[in-house]
Design a protein around this motif. Structure first.
Motif, PDB file in Angstrom:
ATOM      1  N   SER A   1       0.853  -1.188   0.000  1.00  0.00           N
ATOM      2  CA  SER A   1       0.000   0.000   0.000  1.00  0.00           C
ATOM      3  C   SER A   1       0.887   1.235   0.000  1.00  0.00           C
ATOM      4  O   SER A   1       2.049   1.168   0.405  1.00  0.00           O
ATOM      5  N   GLY A   2       0.346   2.350  -0.473  1.00  0.00           N
ATOM      6  CA  GLY A   2       1.112   3.589  -0.515  1.00  0.00           C
ATOM      7  C   GLY A   2       1.690   3.859  -1.890  1.00  0.00           C
ATOM      8  O   GLY A   2       1.526   3.044  -2.806  1.00  0.00           O
ATOM      9  N   PRO A   3       2.372   5.009  -2.033  1.00  0.00           N
ATOM     10  CA  PRO A   3       2.808   5.460  -3.361  1.00  0.00           C
ATOM     11  C   PRO A   3       3.872   4.569  -4.011  1.00  0.00           C
ATOM     12  O   PRO A   3       3.948   4.492  -5.227  1.00  0.00           O
ATOM     13  N   GLY A   4       4.709   3.896  -3.213  1.00  0.00           N
ATOM     14  CA  GLY A   4       5.757   3.080  -3.828  1.00  0.00           C
ATOM     15  C   GLY A   4       5.422   1.601  -3.803  1.00  0.00           C
ATOM     16  O   GLY A   4       6.309   0.763  -3.947  1.00  0.00           O
ATOM     17  N   SER A   5       4.133   1.283  -3.643  1.00  0.00           N
ATOM     18  CA  SER A   5       3.759  -0.130  -3.480  1.00  0.00           C
ATOM     19  C   SER A   5       3.746  -0.877  -4.806  1.00  0.00           C
ATOM     20  O   SER A   5       3.751  -0.267  -5.876  1.00  0.00           O
ATOM     21  N   ILE A   6       3.717  -2.203  -4.712  1.00  0.00           N
ATOM     22  CA  ILE A   6       3.778  -3.039  -5.914  1.00  0.00           C
ATOM     23  C   ILE A   6       2.644  -2.720  -6.906  1.00  0.00           C
ATOM     24  O   ILE A   6       2.911  -2.526  -8.089  1.00  0.00           O
ATOM     25  N   PRO A   7       1.366  -2.627  -6.446  1.00  0.00           N
ATOM     26  CA  PRO A   7       0.306  -2.338  -7.434  1.00  0.00           C
ATOM     27  C   PRO A   7       0.530  -1.012  -8.145  1.00  0.00           C
ATOM     28  O   PRO A   7       0.317  -0.918  -9.366  1.00  0.00           O
ATOM     29  N   VAL A   8       1.002   0.004  -7.410  1.00  0.00           N
ATOM     30  CA  VAL A   8       1.223   1.312  -8.033  1.00  0.00           C
ATOM     31  C   VAL A   8       2.342   1.231  -9.066  1.00  0.00           C
ATOM     32  O   VAL A   8       2.206   1.708 -10.198  1.00  0.00           O
ATOM     33  N   ARG A   9       3.466   0.599  -8.679  1.00  0.00           N
ATOM     34  CA  ARG A   9       4.606   0.469  -9.593  1.00  0.00           C
ATOM     35  C   ARG A   9       4.225  -0.342 -10.837  1.00  0.00           C
ATOM     36  O   ARG A   9       4.647  -0.046 -11.954  1.00  0.00           O
ATOM     37  N   LEU A  10       3.426  -1.370 -10.615  1.00  0.00           N
ATOM     38  CA  LEU A  10       2.993  -2.234 -11.720  1.00  0.00           C
ATOM     39  C   LEU A  10       2.164  -1.423 -12.716  1.00  0.00           C
ATOM     40  O   LEU A  10       2.370  -1.491 -13.936  1.00  0.00           O
ATOM     41  N   LEU A  11       1.225  -0.617 -12.170  1.00  0.00           N
ATOM     42  CA  LEU A  11       0.383   0.207 -13.037  1.00  0.00           C
ATOM     43  C   LEU A  11       1.223   1.230 -13.794  1.00  0.00           C
ATOM     44  O   LEU A  11       0.990   1.488 -14.972  1.00  0.00           O
ATOM     45  N   GLU A  12       2.217   1.821 -13.073  1.00  0.00           N
ATOM     46  CA  GLU A  12       3.097   2.791 -13.736  1.00  0.00           C
ATOM     47  C   GLU A  12       3.828   2.135 -14.901  1.00  0.00           C
ATOM     48  O   GLU A  12       3.901   2.682 -15.997  1.00  0.00           O
ATOM     49  N   HIS A  13       4.359   0.927 -14.628  1.00  0.00           N
ATOM     50  CA  HIS A  13       5.111   0.225 -15.671  1.00  0.00           C
ATOM     51  C   HIS A  13       4.225  -0.032 -16.881  1.00  0.00           C
ATOM     52  O   HIS A  13       4.625   0.160 -18.028  1.00  0.00           O
ATOM     53  N   LEU A  14       2.985  -0.462 -16.582  1.00  0.00           N
ATOM     54  CA  LEU A  14       2.018  -0.736 -17.644  1.00  0.00           C
ATOM     55  C   LEU A  14       1.691   0.548 -18.401  1.00  0.00           C
ATOM     56  O   LEU A  14       1.628   0.562 -19.632  1.00  0.00           O
ATOM     57  N   GLU A  15       1.534   1.652 -17.642  1.00  0.00           N
ATOM     58  CA  GLU A  15       1.166   2.928 -18.244  1.00  0.00           C
ATOM     59  C   GLU A  15       2.282   3.435 -19.185  1.00  0.00           C
ATOM     60  O   GLU A  15       2.026   3.770 -20.335  1.00  0.00           O
ATOM     61  N   PHE A  16       3.531   3.454 -18.677  1.00  0.00           N
ATOM     62  CA  PHE A  16       4.623   3.997 -19.486  1.00  0.00           C
ATOM     63  C   PHE A  16       4.909   3.120 -20.698  1.00  0.00           C
ATOM     64  O   PHE A  16       5.045   3.616 -21.812  1.00  0.00           O
ATOM     65  N   SER A  17       4.989   1.799 -20.482  1.00  0.00           N
ATOM     66  CA  SER A  17       5.320   0.962 -21.637  1.00  0.00           C
ATOM     67  C   SER A  17       4.137   0.916 -22.600  1.00  0.00           C
ATOM     68  O   SER A  17       4.328   0.898 -23.819  1.00  0.00           O
ATOM     69  N   GLY A  18       2.907   0.926 -22.058  1.00  0.00           N
ATOM     70  CA  GLY A  18       1.713   0.928 -22.913  1.00  0.00           C
ATOM     71  C   GLY A  18       1.641   2.193 -23.757  1.00  0.00           C
ATOM     72  O   GLY A  18       1.380   2.129 -24.962  1.00  0.00           O
ATOM     73  N   LEU A  19       1.910   3.339 -23.114  1.00  0.00           N
ATOM     74  CA  LEU A  19       1.872   4.618 -23.823  1.00  0.00           C
ATOM     75  C   LEU A  19       2.905   4.633 -24.950  1.00  0.00           C
ATOM     76  O   LEU A  19       2.601   4.986 -26.092  1.00  0.00           O
ATOM     77  N   ALA A  20       4.133   4.198 -24.614  1.00  0.00           N
ATOM     78  CA  ALA A  20       5.199   4.213 -25.621  1.00  0.00           C
ATOM     79  C   ALA A  20       4.856   3.278 -26.775  1.00  0.00           C
ATOM     80  O   ALA A  20       5.025   3.617 -27.942  1.00  0.00           O
ATOM     81  N   LEU A  21       4.332   2.094 -26.428  1.00  0.00           N
ATOM     82  CA  LEU A  21       4.014   1.118 -27.476  1.00  0.00           C
ATOM     83  C   LEU A  21       2.877   1.632 -28.356  1.00  0.00           C
ATOM     84  O   LEU A  21       2.927   1.500 -29.584  1.00  0.00           O
ATOM     85  N   LEU A  22       1.868   2.238 -27.719  1.00  0.00           N
ATOM     86  CA  LEU A  22       0.730   2.762 -28.466  1.00  0.00           C
ATOM     87  C   LEU A  22       1.189   3.832 -29.471  1.00  0.00           C
ATOM     88  O   LEU A  22       0.822   3.803 -30.647  1.00  0.00           O
ATOM     89  N   LEU A  23       2.023   4.777 -28.978  1.00  0.00           N
ATOM     90  CA  LEU A  23       2.526   5.823 -29.868  1.00  0.00           C
ATOM     91  C   LEU A  23       3.342   5.203 -31.007  1.00  0.00           C
ATOM     92  O   LEU A  23       3.227   5.618 -32.159  1.00  0.00           O
TER      93      LEU A  23
END
Lengths: 226, 230
Positions: B22-44
């Motif tokens: 839980s919290g800003p550096g937690s696994i679910p947050v980091r996982l979503l960030e990873h998905l967001e950044f790589s997803g955004l880059a791949l989409l572009l």
């Protein structure tokens, strides 16, 4: 530092051979070791594995399946996981790069051997070639272009991938990138990128040359056609 | 096997710690960030590379661009490119990091889309024209479905690349799962390094499986030869 930041050439001159481990010259040598060893190892390991997959068909699917998985593993976490086994050494970079190379080369060896026309193989048998001699003198030479095409991909990507090792302190020229980031300064980044791309170009050129030397019949045939 | 036992205890420490869930550096947050950044880059990258590859493959103009970009993308060191963009543009937003991610993931899609379209049997294309389809229709109804396996292969190779590069990009301050690895390494917190690495490897493997599934679902059975034609 004198007056103002040094130009890129001044910076190279000052850092080329300082005698320290992080001089450009030493980083270049490290970089060459960590990229050339995996390229050669990958070929040495991929040849027998590729041969085996051609001889025993059932081996092919599991081998390429495994290699596809290996290829998909990001390098940085693999380096990190290996540290607990091989420490902060060049080996930690060399092992994963060897596997990435094999992932490209095993299919290349298999495709190369499968590209040998059946009538050629049968002619060799009819001429009384033993299986070993047929492999060495007929099948492998015909496979050379496909294998070398794979080698070009492996060489260029290994040379650029070594630099990720800088994040565990073993990145050859990649060390220039971490140094430039910690102490914001552009010349090391430019020098690093240019040297790595140049190394890749030279390796690629050498492999093209090797292909010309190893397959003289390709050029002869082209000459005839024109 | 001492390293194996310490390996297991690091994993236990990482995944067992409540802070990591839980919290800003937690696994679910980091996982979503990873998905967001790589997803955004791949989409572009897909938005840039697929139309470009279709156009070049269909018209045959600009083949040199494809070859050069493929070789350059393989030779350019990702870490160097990331550091260069961050030094040039600063770290005020995520774009200095996303731009090199996109640049590196365009070529695999571009090359494979181009090769896919170019490799379509010319007789098939002529037949489509012969049946009265126009250029864009031929592209959309015949060339793209036939080239789809290669286009998807390009996307899969780019996804591999982008997941790995997003990890490396944590070094230049980007969030995502790479943070555990980079920060853990810097502070000698090996539980974090090992746990983060395992998470990234799993993430990469799941992405692979998803692409394999996508291929099965979207590629026409006639093209993938799952349908036996008699």
């Amino acid at each position: 530092m004198g007056d103002g930041p040094p130009s890129i050439w001044e910076w190279i001159g000052r850092n080329w051979d300082t005698g320290r481990a992080d001089s450009i010259r030493n980083l270049l040598t490290d970089h060459l070791t960590m990229s050339l060893v995996p390229i050669v190892l990958a070929l040495v390991l991929a040849l027998p594995l590729g041969l085996a997959s051609v001889r025993w068909r059932w081996l092919y699917q599991p081998t390429t399946g495994l290699m596809n998985v290996v290829y998909a593993l990001p390098s940085l976490p693999v380096f990190m996981l290996l540290i607990s086994v091989t420490g902060l050494s060049q080996t930690t970079v060399i092992i994963p790069l060897t596997f990435y190379g094999m992932a490209v080369l095993i299919p290349a060896v298999v495709d190369g051997l499968n590209s040998v026309p059946d009538h050629v193989r049968q002619s060799a048998v009819a001429m009384g070639f033993t299986p070993l001699r047929r492999l060495l003198q007929v099948e492998l030479p015909i496979a050379v272009p496909v294998v070398l095409a794979g080698m070009r991909v492996v060489a260029v990507s290994s040379i650029s991938l070594v630099s990720v090792g800088a994040l565990i302190g073993q990145g050859g020229l990649g060390g220039l990138f971490t140094r430039a980031y910690q102490n914001p300064f552009m010349p090391p980044v430019i020098v690093g990128i240019v040297l790595i791309v140049l190394l890749a170009l030279v390796a690629d050129g050498l492999l093209v040359l090797a292909q010309r030397l190893l397959t003289p019949w390709v050029r002869a045939r082209k000459g005839q056609a024109s | 096997m001492t390293w194996l036992s310490s390996f297991v205890s690091w994993l236990g420490e990482f995944f067992g710690s409540g802070e990591n869930w839980s919290g800003p550096g937690s696994i679910p947050v980091r996982l979503l960030e990873h998905l967001e950044f790589s997803g955004l880059a791949l989409l572009l990258a897909v938005l840039i590379a697929v139309p470009l590859g279709l156009a070049i493959g269909h018209t045959g103009r600009g083949e040199l661009l494809v070859v050069v970009s493929a070789n350059l993308a393989r030779a350019l060191p990702t870490l160097g490119l990331l550091v260069m963009f961050v030094l040039l543009l600063g770290t005020a937003s995520i774009w200095p990091v996303i731009i090199p991610l996109v640049l590196l993931s365009v070529p695999p899609i571009l090359v494979n889309t181009f090769e896919g379209i170019k490799g379509v049997d010319p007789e098939l294309r002529d037949a489509a024209y012969g049946m009265g389809l126009r250029g864009p229709q031929v592209l959309g109804r015949v060339l793209v479905p036939v080239a789809l396996p290669l286009i998807l292969l390009g996307c899969r190779l780019s996804a591999i690349q982008v997941v790995a590069t997003t990890t490396v990009a944590a070094y230049t301050g980007l969030g995502g799962l790479g943070r555990y690895v980079i920060d853990g390494f810097a502070t000698k917190d090996y539980a974090s390094v090992v746990g983060g690495s395992v998470l990234i490897v799993l993430f990469a493997l799941v992405v692979q499986v998803l692409f394999a599934l996508a291929q099965r679902v979207t590629v026409s059975p006639g093209v993938s030869q799952r349908l036996k034609v008699r």
